[in-house]
Motif scaffolding. Structure first.
Motif, PDB file in Angstrom:
ATOM      1  N   GLU A  53       0.805  -1.222   0.000  1.00  0.00           N
ATOM      2  CA  GLU A  53       0.000   0.000   0.000  1.00  0.00           C
ATOM      3  C   GLU A  53       0.836   1.269   0.000  1.00  0.00           C
ATOM      4  O   GLU A  53       0.285   2.371   0.105  1.00  0.00           O
ATOM      5  N   GLY A  54       2.149   1.121  -0.150  1.00  0.00           N
ATOM      6  CA  GLY A  54       3.009   2.279  -0.327  1.00  0.00           C
ATOM      7  C   GLY A  54       3.621   2.851   0.939  1.00  0.00           C
ATOM      8  O   GLY A  54       4.198   3.941   0.910  1.00  0.00           O
ATOM      9  N   ARG A  55       3.495   2.125   2.037  1.00  0.00           N
ATOM     10  CA  ARG A  55       4.145   2.580   3.265  1.00  0.00           C
ATOM     11  C   ARG A  55       5.628   2.210   3.247  1.00  0.00           C
ATOM     12  O   ARG A  55       6.033   1.239   2.617  1.00  0.00           O
ATOM     13  N   LYS A  56       6.400   2.963   3.978  1.00  0.00           N
ATOM     14  CA  LYS A  56       7.788   2.576   4.210  1.00  0.00           C
ATOM     15  C   LYS A  56       7.833   1.544   5.337  1.00  0.00           C
ATOM     16  O   LYS A  56       7.023   1.599   6.263  1.00  0.00           O
ATOM     17  N   ILE A  57       8.776   0.629   5.227  1.00  0.00           N
ATOM     18  CA  ILE A  57       9.110  -0.217   6.374  1.00  0.00           C
ATOM     19  C   ILE A  57      10.192   0.533   7.131  1.00  0.00           C
ATOM     20  O   ILE A  57      11.356   0.534   6.748  1.00  0.00           O
ATOM     21  N   GLN A  58       9.766   1.204   8.169  1.00  0.00           N
ATOM     22  CA  GLN A  58      10.627   2.173   8.836  1.00  0.00           C
ATOM     23  C   GLN A  58      11.178   1.591  10.135  1.00  0.00           C
ATOM     24  O   GLN A  58      10.473   0.921  10.889  1.00  0.00           O
ATOM     25  N   GLY A  59      12.440   1.857  10.369  1.00  0.00           N
ATOM     26  CA  GLY A  59      13.093   1.411  11.589  1.00  0.00           C
ATOM     27  C   GLY A  59      14.021   2.477  12.111  1.00  0.00           C
ATOM     28  O   GLY A  59      14.009   3.627  11.637  1.00  0.00           O
ATOM     29  N   ILE A  60      14.823   2.090  13.081  1.00  0.00           N
ATOM     30  CA  ILE A  60      15.784   3.029  13.638  1.00  0.00           C
ATOM     31  C   ILE A  60      17.139   2.349  13.775  1.00  0.00           C
ATOM     32  O   ILE A  60      17.228   1.163  14.107  1.00  0.00           O
ATOM     33  N   ARG A  61      18.157   3.109  13.461  1.00  0.00           N
ATOM     34  CA  ARG A  61      19.532   2.652  13.670  1.00  0.00           C
ATOM     35  C   ARG A  61      20.076   3.362  14.904  1.00  0.00           C
ATOM     36  O   ARG A  61      19.961   4.586  15.028  1.00  0.00           O
ATOM     37  N   ILE A  62      20.635   2.595  15.811  1.00  0.00           N
ATOM     38  CA  ILE A  62      21.253   3.140  17.017  1.00  0.00           C
ATOM     39  C   ILE A  62      22.718   2.745  16.990  1.00  0.00           C
ATOM     40  O   ILE A  62      23.059   1.567  17.035  1.00  0.00           O
ATOM     41  N   ASN A  63      23.576   3.739  16.869  1.00  0.00           N
ATOM     42  CA  ASN A  63      25.004   3.479  16.697  1.00  0.00           C
ATOM     43  C   ASN A  63      25.790   4.609  17.348  1.00  0.00           C
ATOM     44  O   ASN A  63      26.086   5.621  16.722  1.00  0.00           O
ATOM     45  N   THR A  64      26.099   4.445  18.623  1.00  0.00           N
ATOM     46  CA  THR A  64      26.780   5.509  19.364  1.00  0.00           C
ATOM     47  C   THR A  64      28.237   5.619  18.929  1.00  0.00           C
ATOM     48  O   THR A  64      28.857   4.627  18.553  1.00  0.00           O
ATOM     49  N   PRO A  65      28.803   6.829  18.967  1.00  0.00           N
ATOM     50  CA  PRO A  65      30.201   7.024  18.563  1.00  0.00           C
ATOM     51  C   PRO A  65      31.166   6.523  19.625  1.00  0.00           C
ATOM     52  O   PRO A  65      31.388   7.178  20.646  1.00  0.00           O
ATOM     53  N   THR A  66      31.714   5.334  19.400  1.00  0.00           N
ATOM     54  CA  THR A  66      32.656   4.752  20.364  1.00  0.00           C
ATOM     55  C   THR A  66      34.067   4.651  19.801  1.00  0.00           C
ATOM     56  O   THR A  66      34.973   4.179  20.482  1.00  0.00           O
ATOM     57  N   GLY A  67      34.243   5.060  18.552  1.00  0.00           N
ATOM     58  CA  GLY A  67      35.540   4.921  17.909  1.00  0.00           C
ATOM     59  C   GLY A  67      35.684   3.639  17.122  1.00  0.00           C
ATOM     60  O   GLY A  67      36.638   3.470  16.366  1.00  0.00           O
ATOM     61  N   ASP A  68      34.742   2.734  17.283  1.00  0.00           N
ATOM     62  CA  ASP A  68      34.749   1.477  16.531  1.00  0.00           C
ATOM     63  C   ASP A  68      33.917   1.666  15.267  1.00  0.00           C
ATOM     64  O   ASP A  68      32.705   1.811  15.321  1.00  0.00           O
ATOM     65  N   GLU A  69      34.576   1.662  14.137  1.00  0.00           N
ATOM     66  CA  GLU A  69      33.893   1.901  12.864  1.00  0.00           C
ATOM     67  C   GLU A  69      33.229   0.646  12.311  1.00  0.00           C
ATOM     68  O   GLU A  69      32.476   0.718  11.358  1.00  0.00           O
ATOM     69  N   ASN A  70      33.522  -0.500  12.899  1.00  0.00           N
ATOM     70  CA  ASN A  70      33.016  -1.754  12.342  1.00  0.00           C
ATOM     71  C   ASN A  70      32.352  -2.591  13.421  1.00  0.00           C
ATOM     72  O   ASN A  70      32.679  -3.760  13.628  1.00  0.00           O
ATOM     73  N   LYS A  71      31.381  -2.006  14.112  1.00  0.00           N
ATOM     74  CA  LYS A  71      30.670  -2.739  15.154  1.00  0.00           C
ATOM     75  C   LYS A  71      29.849  -3.877  14.545  1.00  0.00           C
ATOM     76  O   LYS A  71      29.345  -3.751  13.424  1.00  0.00           O
ATOM     77  N   PRO A  72      29.696  -4.970  15.283  1.00  0.00           N
ATOM     78  CA  PRO A  72      28.765  -5.999  14.816  1.00  0.00           C
ATOM     79  C   PRO A  72      27.342  -5.457  14.767  1.00  0.00           C
ATOM     80  O   PRO A  72      26.937  -4.678  15.638  1.00  0.00           O
ATOM     81  N   VAL A  73      26.609  -5.856  13.741  1.00  0.00           N
ATOM     82  CA  VAL A  73      25.227  -5.399  13.575  1.00  0.00           C
ATOM     83  C   VAL A  73      24.272  -6.431  14.163  1.00  0.00           C
ATOM     84  O   VAL A  73      24.407  -7.633  13.917  1.00  0.00           O
ATOM     85  N   ILE A  74      23.305  -5.936  14.939  1.00  0.00           N
ATOM     86  CA  ILE A  74      22.192  -6.761  15.396  1.00  0.00           C
ATOM     87  C   ILE A  74      20.921  -6.211  14.768  1.00  0.00           C
ATOM     88  O   ILE A  74      20.607  -5.028  14.903  1.00  0.00           O
ATOM     89  N   PHE A  75      20.218  -7.085  14.081  1.00  0.00           N
ATOM     90  CA  PHE A  75      18.982  -6.727  13.382  1.00  0.00           C
ATOM     91  C   PHE A  75      17.806  -7.290  14.161  1.00  0.00           C
ATOM     92  O   PHE A  75      17.799  -8.471  14.517  1.00  0.00           O
ATOM     93  N   ILE A  76      16.801  -6.465  14.417  1.00  0.00           N
ATOM     94  CA  ILE A  76      15.589  -6.920  15.090  1.00  0.00           C
ATOM     95  C   ILE A  76      14.391  -6.673  14.194  1.00  0.00           C
ATOM     96  O   ILE A  76      14.175  -5.560  13.715  1.00  0.00           O
ATOM     97  N   ILE A 193      18.415  -6.369   4.173  1.00  0.00           N
ATOM     98  CA  ILE A 193      19.180  -7.194   5.122  1.00  0.00           C
ATOM     99  C   ILE A 193      20.455  -7.711   4.460  1.00  0.00           C
ATOM    100  O   ILE A 193      21.533  -7.699   5.060  1.00  0.00           O
ATOM    101  N   ALA A 194      20.340  -8.142   3.201  1.00  0.00           N
ATOM    102  CA  ALA A 194      21.500  -8.675   2.487  1.00  0.00           C
ATOM    103  C   ALA A 194      22.573  -7.612   2.260  1.00  0.00           C
ATOM    104  O   ALA A 194      23.746  -7.939   2.080  1.00  0.00           O
ATOM    105  N   SER A 195      22.180  -6.356   2.293  1.00  0.00           N
ATOM    106  CA  SER A 195      23.137  -5.267   2.066  1.00  0.00           C
ATOM    107  C   SER A 195      23.930  -4.891   3.308  1.00  0.00           C
ATOM    108  O   SER A 195      24.890  -4.121   3.230  1.00  0.00           O
ATOM    109  N   ILE A 196      23.528  -5.412   4.466  1.00  0.00           N
ATOM    110  CA  ILE A 196      24.177  -5.041   5.731  1.00  0.00           C
ATOM    111  C   ILE A 196      25.520  -5.759   5.857  1.00  0.00           C
ATOM    112  O   ILE A 196      25.599  -6.979   5.762  1.00  0.00           O
ATOM    113  N   GLU A 197      26.561  -4.988   6.082  1.00  0.00           N
ATOM    114  CA  GLU A 197      27.873  -5.574   6.333  1.00  0.00           C
ATOM    115  C   GLU A 197      28.030  -5.871   7.822  1.00  0.00           C
ATOM    116  O   GLU A 197      27.563  -5.126   8.676  1.00  0.00           O
ATOM    117  N   ASN A 198      28.673  -6.980   8.123  1.00  0.00           N
ATOM    118  CA  ASN A 198      28.967  -7.374   9.501  1.00  0.00           C
ATOM    119  C   ASN A 198      27.692  -7.675  10.307  1.00  0.00           C
ATOM    120  O   ASN A 198      27.621  -7.380  11.506  1.00  0.00           O
TER     121      ASN A 198
END
Length: 319
Positions: A53-76, A193-198
């Motif tokens: 029906e034309g809605r976005k599947i909208q979510g939120i990314r939470i990624n605090t600046p810790t100096g780690d540029e390659n944190k493991p990703v958890i998808f919910i 999902i397939a586009s997510i690295e790590n």
């Protein structure tokens, strides 16, 4: 009907977003935008796909600046089945815990990972369930014969239509779609999902069988790190049980403790992407109902279960 009536009473949402009422998709999306505004330096509203029906599947990314540029990703992923209202509610509760809690265990949980959290990956179906048919489960796509919807958790390209799915477009519950990824929701979300690295962990929330499920849902043959998944899962459930004393069944495959089901999101993620940590939590409830005033009860369980999951997975060297 008493529980349904309690839910309907909670539809009065004039006091703003809360976890003592169930909210529609627009409210949920506004909540994500408000979180982003309040924490704009380390959150981002993200789009994981689109709906029929034309809605976005909208979510939120939470990624605090810790100096780690390659944190493991958890998808919910939550709300793939429209009528399972407790899952978007507890998922937004968890988001709120991540962004507001001062508990050092929760802030560490937040900071260690790149979180991609989607409270409602079937927004059309959820909205229809909310306003029209409380027990609606599927998408809202139109089949050539005029019947509406497919089960978006039987539509992924893993053993499609082999078990626990129907090829009848008029099946009210488990029509698997005309082909794998026939539904725009699953097609676009799977591409995201397939586009997510790590991507290291994929967690899906359902209700209300009160159990923890492991891949593959249509098999009693175990994946290569099954013993690790059981260990992680048991710790996760122990953390959850410490909140309210509620015992979940599992961890095990759905084929072992529920029923065989093919074409689900978790199984596709494991099979196609090789994501090491994949779990489906079946939350509590009765016939997909849960009183709105008790949302925080399960919200706290979910928060602790995710903390337990991460803690044990870290102990086993996954992070």
């Amino acid at each position: 009907f008493r529980i349904i009536n309690e839910e309907k009473l909670s539809l009065n949402r004039k006091l703003g977003f809360s976890w003592t009422a169930y909210h529609d998709v627009n409210d949920i999306y506004k909540y994500l935008e408000d979180v982003n505004k309040a924490h704009s330096d380390w959150t981002e509203v993200i789009v994981g796909g689109e709906s029929y029906e034309g809605r976005k599947i909208q979510g939120i990314r939470i990624n605090t600046p810790t100096g780690d540029e390659n944190k493991p990703v958890i998808f919910i992923e939550s709300g793939i089945h429209a009528r399972e209202w407790i899952t978007p509610a507890t998922t937004t509760y968890f988001i709120n815990q991540l962004v507001t809690s001062n508990n050092p265990n929760i802030t560490a949980l937040r900071d260690q990972f790149d979180w991609r959290i989607f409270p409602s990956v079937n927004p059309d179906g959820y909205q229809f369930s909310y306003y029209s048919d409380r027990m609606w489960r599927k998408t809202r796509s139109l089949s050539p014969n005029g019947c509406i919807g497919a089960d978006p958790n039987r539509n992924w390209d893993y053993n499609w239509l082999k078990h626990g799915a129907s090829n009848n477009p008029c099946d009210y519950q488990t029509y698997g779609g005309s082909k794998p990824f026939s539904e725009v929701e699953t097609k676009t979300l799977s591409a995201y999902i397939a586009s997510i690295e790590n991507l290291q962990a994929y967690v899906a929330f359902h209700s209300d069988a009160q159990m923890l499920l492991l891949p593959y849902s249509d098999s009693t043959t175990h994946v290569d790190n099954y013993d690790d998944l059981v260990t992680v899962g048991k710790t996760s459930l122990n953390y959850g049980r410490a909140v309210n004393g509620k015992v979940y069944r599992g961890p095990a495959t759905a084929a072992e403790i529920l029923y065989k089901a093919s074409g689900g999101s978790m199984d596709w993620v494991r099979d196609a992407l090789g994501t090491p940590l994949v779990f489906t939590y079946e939350l509590r409830g009765t016939y997909f109902h849960w009183p709105a005033y008790r949302i925080p009860e399960q919200g706290e369980e979910v928060t602790q279960m995710l903390l337990g999951l991460v803690t044990e997975a870290k102990n086993l060297g996954y992070f």
